[in-house]
Design an enzyme around this catalytic site. Sequence first.
Site, PDB file in Angstrom:
ATOM      1  N   LEU A 137      -3.300  -9.427   5.660  1.00  0.00           N
ATOM      2  CA  LEU A 137      -3.070  -9.274   4.170  1.00  0.00           C
ATOM      3  C   LEU A 137      -1.940  -8.405   3.742  1.00  0.00           C
ATOM      4  O   LEU A 137      -1.769  -8.078   2.871  1.00  0.00           O
ATOM      5  CB  LEU A 137      -4.371  -8.522   3.563  1.00  0.00           C
ATOM      6  CG  LEU A 137      -5.648  -9.222   3.634  1.00  0.00           C
ATOM      7  CD1 LEU A 137      -6.895  -8.442   3.373  1.00  0.00           C
ATOM      8  CD2 LEU A 137      -5.739 -10.324   3.121  1.00  0.00           C
ATOM      9  N   PHE A 138      -1.204  -8.248   5.069  1.00  0.00           N
ATOM     10  CA  PHE A 138       0.185  -7.628   4.920  1.00  0.00           C
ATOM     11  C   PHE A 138       0.223  -6.397   4.194  1.00  0.00           C
ATOM     12  O   PHE A 138       1.293  -5.903   3.295  1.00  0.00           O
ATOM     13  CB  PHE A 138       1.025  -8.850   4.051  1.00  0.00           C
ATOM     14  CG  PHE A 138       1.027  -9.995   4.542  1.00  0.00           C
ATOM     15  CD1 PHE A 138       1.019 -10.432   6.129  1.00  0.00           C
ATOM     16  CD2 PHE A 138       0.504 -11.071   3.774  1.00  0.00           C
ATOM     17  CE1 PHE A 138       0.776 -11.814   6.388  1.00  0.00           C
ATOM     18  CE2 PHE A 138       0.367 -12.436   4.143  1.00  0.00           C
ATOM     19  CZ  PHE A 138       0.656 -12.550   5.497  1.00  0.00           C
ATOM     20  N   CYS A 139      -0.748  -5.361   4.187  1.00  0.00           N
ATOM     21  CA  CYS A 139      -0.873  -4.094   3.554  1.00  0.00           C
ATOM     22  C   CYS A 139      -0.637  -4.393   2.294  1.00  0.00           C
ATOM     23  O   CYS A 139      -0.057  -3.303   1.408  1.00  0.00           O
ATOM     24  CB  CYS A 139       0.280  -2.950   4.379  1.00  0.00           C
ATOM     25  SG  CYS A 139      -0.091  -2.715   5.620  1.00  0.00           S
ATOM     26  N   ALA A 140      -1.002  -5.303   1.564  1.00  0.00           N
ATOM     27  CA  ALA A 140      -0.714  -5.646   0.396  1.00  0.00           C
ATOM     28  C   ALA A 140      -2.279  -6.461  -0.163  1.00  0.00           C
ATOM     29  O   ALA A 140      -2.233  -7.367  -0.906  1.00  0.00           O
ATOM     30  CB  ALA A 140       0.173  -6.483  -0.265  1.00  0.00           C
ATOM     31  N   HIS A 154       0.705  -1.088   0.114  1.00  0.00           N
ATOM     32  CA  HIS A 154      -0.146   0.008   0.104  1.00  0.00           C
ATOM     33  C   HIS A 154       1.048   1.340  -0.020  1.00  0.00           C
ATOM     34  O   HIS A 154       0.561   2.256  -0.542  1.00  0.00           O
ATOM     35  CB  HIS A 154      -0.784   0.061   1.234  1.00  0.00           C
ATOM     36  CG  HIS A 154      -1.897  -1.059   1.192  1.00  0.00           C
ATOM     37  ND1 HIS A 154      -2.720  -1.372   2.213  1.00  0.00           N
ATOM     38  CD2 HIS A 154      -2.167  -1.884   0.158  1.00  0.00           C
ATOM     39  CE1 HIS A 154      -3.603  -2.342   1.800  1.00  0.00           C
ATOM     40  NE2 HIS A 154      -3.399  -2.897   0.551  1.00  0.00           N
TER      41      HIS A 154
END
Length: 472
Positions: free
Chosen positions: A393-396, A148
């Site tokens: 979701l790992f900032c993705a 992100h």
Amino acid sequence: MSARSNTAAPIASAPVVSSSAAAPESEDPLCAAPLPVLGRDVTVPLVTGGEVTYAALDYAASAPALQRVWDDVAAYAPYYGSVHRGAGYLSQLSTDLFENSRVTVHEFLDCRDGDQVVFTRSTTDSLNLLAAALPADCRVFVFETEHHASLLPWRGAQVTYLDAPRDPAEAVATLERALAGREPHGPALVCVTGASNVTGELWPVKELAAAAHAHGARIVLDAAQLAPHHPVSVRDLDVDWVAFSGHKLYAPFGSGVLAGRADWLQAAEPYLAGGGASRKVARRTDGGVDVEWHTTAARHEAGSPNVIGVHSIASACKALTEAGFDRLVAREQQLVAKVRAGLAEVPQVKVLSLFGDDAPRVGVISFVVEGWNSSHFAAALSAEYGIGVRDGLFCAHPLVRTLLGTDPQDPGECGAPEAEPGERSLNAIRVSFGAGTPDEHVERFVGAVKELVTDGARWNYHTEDGRCVPAV
């Protein structure tokens, strides 16, 4: 020393600590010892009783400080003073340290003559700075696979989001088509990661840079996950800018870097307006104010800078360079192979990948486990084995959703954070490691995965404040 620049002044009796940079135990790179990191001896309690040395396997989120970095920061701290313009000895020493850190980062990234090194708060801050410096009518091209920090800063520009490629050649071809078809054919910027924060896979940065330049575009490299694992050469990759964070480079003290071409940065309004960015301020006869802004990196470094954070980044750059990236990469690849081989022995585990099993990658691996919700699995790894990984979701989000597709996840005893109405709750598990990771940590992780899949958790878990935690 009244004006900031990229030119370093001689440092006067600066405190230097280098003794804690551990030498490898063997000339064989595969036998090299992990670099000493802060917290390597910390023990944590287990819900099943007793304590165990904490296995920090969440380097992709934030890496522990190198012991060398901590020692260098501690040695400097008593000498801390205001940076720039101060007449006192500590102020002058701190200014020299700050500007010499800029030179160290410039060398670490193998920047071109004339490139600027701007100190920021993080990769996110660096890319937002660049977004604010885009020329008028600039188009931005970014793959949906980005973190992100790379995906979201371009709010004032027209953005083209590119679909996730399934191999490096497709990535280059997709970008070339998008750039060739843009109308009007004006300024353009491509933003791409060097290594995925989800899959760890290396992206074809040099080829993407060549494609961008062939179509009159520029390119910025998000090196947050690349710089801690591989050498990064701005010259060789031929990227226009590179951004990274100290907290992923074993220097978690609140600083980041944007390095690259000066022209767009010099032409833009200061990222923040205030002291340090301004060279001269004067009242006008009509009662207003005229400002002359710096044209050096100081233009975008308003306010009192984070000297300790900047010094820590420079210390980490020196430590990694002195340790030798060839040796560090060789050892990390041994750990990657060990984890991937162990997970491959568990049929219920699905490792997430864009480019396939043979793609080169850094020590970042994400996966899901059949029959488990990822939040539940990660909680069990922590509570029962003392292993810290990440779930979510790992900032993705777009990338992880693409990789998970429509695979169902069993909610288990506690599930992932609540989904929007009509959406399934999706998440994965990520294990990540680097130069400070002992072999025992990854071996314990592989053994724990096998045991949990075979025998199940030994404790009950429930959702509390949005997290899966052991039931008390």
